[in-house]
Design a protein around this motif. Structure first.
Motif, mmCIF file in Angstrom:
data_model
loop_
_atom_site.group_PDB
_atom_site.id
_atom_site.type_symbol
_atom_site.label_atom_id
_atom_site.label_comp_id
_atom_site.label_asym_id
_atom_site.label_seq_id
_atom_site.Cartn_x
_atom_site.Cartn_y
_atom_site.Cartn_z
ATOM 1 N N ASN A 84 3.581 4.109 9.859
ATOM 2 C CA ASN A 84 3.213 3.492 8.656
ATOM 3 C C ASN A 84 2.990 2.009 8.591
ATOM 4 O O ASN A 84 3.670 1.229 9.529
ATOM 5 N N ILE A 85 2.548 1.481 7.562
ATOM 6 C CA ILE A 85 1.992 -0.157 7.909
ATOM 7 C C ILE A 85 3.213 -0.854 7.598
ATOM 8 O O ILE A 85 3.123 -1.983 8.480
ATOM 9 N N PHE A 86 4.174 -0.559 7.024
ATOM 10 C CA PHE A 86 5.519 -1.408 6.864
ATOM 11 C C PHE A 86 6.231 -1.500 8.141
ATOM 12 O O PHE A 86 6.944 -2.352 8.461
ATOM 13 N N ALA B 279 11.096 -9.372 2.747
ATOM 14 C CA ALA B 279 10.165 -9.397 1.584
ATOM 15 C C ALA B 279 8.928 -10.466 2.053
ATOM 16 O O ALA B 279 9.070 -11.196 2.564
ATOM 17 N N PHE B 280 7.933 -9.875 1.317
ATOM 18 C CA PHE B 280 6.643 -10.505 1.628
ATOM 19 C C PHE B 280 5.678 -10.214 0.610
ATOM 20 O O PHE B 280 5.695 -9.232 -0.029
ATOM 21 N N ASN B 281 4.547 -11.116 0.677
ATOM 22 C CA ASN B 281 3.562 -11.021 -0.409
ATOM 23 C C ASN B 281 2.752 -9.823 -0.626
ATOM 24 O O ASN B 281 2.294 -9.592 0.748
ATOM 25 N N GLN C 211 2.630 6.879 -4.423
ATOM 26 C CA GLN C 211 3.325 6.015 -3.236
ATOM 27 C C GLN C 211 1.991 6.123 -2.125
ATOM 28 O O GLN C 211 1.839 7.076 -1.628
ATOM 29 N N GLU C 212 1.766 4.896 -2.002
ATOM 30 C CA GLU C 212 0.525 4.845 -0.881
ATOM 31 C C GLU C 212 1.277 4.449 0.503
ATOM 32 O O GLU C 212 0.743 5.058 1.418
ATOM 33 N N VAL C 213 2.270 3.651 0.712
ATOM 34 C CA VAL C 213 2.862 3.472 1.965
ATOM 35 C C VAL C 213 4.173 4.021 1.972
ATOM 36 O O VAL C 213 5.184 3.650 1.287
ATOM 37 N N LEU D 36 9.959 2.754 1.799
ATOM 38 C CA LEU D 36 10.454 2.326 0.615
ATOM 39 C C LEU D 36 10.154 0.807 0.328
ATOM 40 O O LEU D 36 10.426 -0.113 1.225
ATOM 41 N N HIS D 37 9.747 0.447 -0.596
ATOM 42 C CA HIS D 37 9.474 -0.627 -1.165
ATOM 43 C C HIS D 37 9.393 -0.913 -2.734
ATOM 44 O O HIS D 37 9.292 -0.058 -3.332
ATOM 45 N N PHE D 38 9.959 -2.070 -3.001
ATOM 46 C CA PHE D 38 9.923 -2.533 -4.537
ATOM 47 C C PHE D 38 8.806 -3.507 -4.607
ATOM 48 O O PHE D 38 8.842 -4.608 -3.886
ATOM 49 N N HIS D 39 7.964 -3.203 -5.651
ATOM 50 C CA HIS D 39 7.075 -4.251 -6.226
ATOM 51 C C HIS D 39 7.941 -5.216 -7.284
ATOM 52 O O HIS D 39 8.571 -4.541 -8.020
ATOM 53 N N ILE D 40 7.683 -6.591 -6.889
ATOM 54 C CA ILE D 40 8.277 -7.476 -8.034
ATOM 55 C C ILE D 40 6.986 -8.203 -8.513
ATOM 56 O O ILE D 40 6.311 -8.999 -7.688
#
Ligand code: 5GP
Length: 125
Positions: A9-11, A32-34, A103-105, A108-112
């Motif tokens: 996966n991309i992440f 964390a990244f934009n 969920q696309e990716v 686990l990710h949190f959007h801020i």
């Protein structure tokens, strides 16, 4: 049902340094990244470095150290981006999981999201 982590996966590729990211913060267990396609003036993704598919996977399988680090990383990102509800105007935090969560990716990710009024919490579709 067991969680199956896709190492391609991309992440996962971002974590391995195979593709670049616009880094906001890195800690021992988190990154964390934009977001590449920002939906608000502030749109940061916070991810654990470990191979967790979604939040319930992380919360049930990660170590206390990883969970604490991830929580603190989110707080630090809010401070860095000036959206903390303490000193800024606040933010929305979203974590999508699975097909119904759209969920696309599958890491686990949190959007801020912040920097403007984010609008309704749930939209149709
Ligand atoms: P999801 O729908 O899985 O919750 O959100 C995935 C997010 O990852 C989307 O907001 C999308 O813009 C972001 N994204 C997808 N590919 C990349 C990438 O290569 N780099 C970055 N920085 N963000 C990405």
């Amino acid at each position: 049902m067991a969680y199956k982590y896709d190492t391609q996966n991309i992440f996962a590729k971002i974590l391995r340094g195979e593709i670049p990211c616009d880094k906001v913060l890195e800690t021992e267990h988190s990154l964390a990244f934009n977001d590449i396609s920002p939906q608000a003036p502030v749109h940061v993704l916070v991810i654990p470095k470990g191979p967790y598919v979604c939040f319930d996977h992380f919360a049930s399988s990660a170590s206390d150290q990883e969970i604490a680090d991830f929580s603190r990383a989110i707080s630090e990102v809010c401070r860095i981006k000036g959206v903390s509800a303490d000193s800024g105007n606040g933010y929305r935090m979203i974590s999508n999981a699975g097909p119904d969560g759209v969920q696309e990716v599958p890491h686990l990710h949190f959007h801020i999201l912040g920097g403007r009024r984010i609008g309704r919490m749930i939209q149709p579709g």
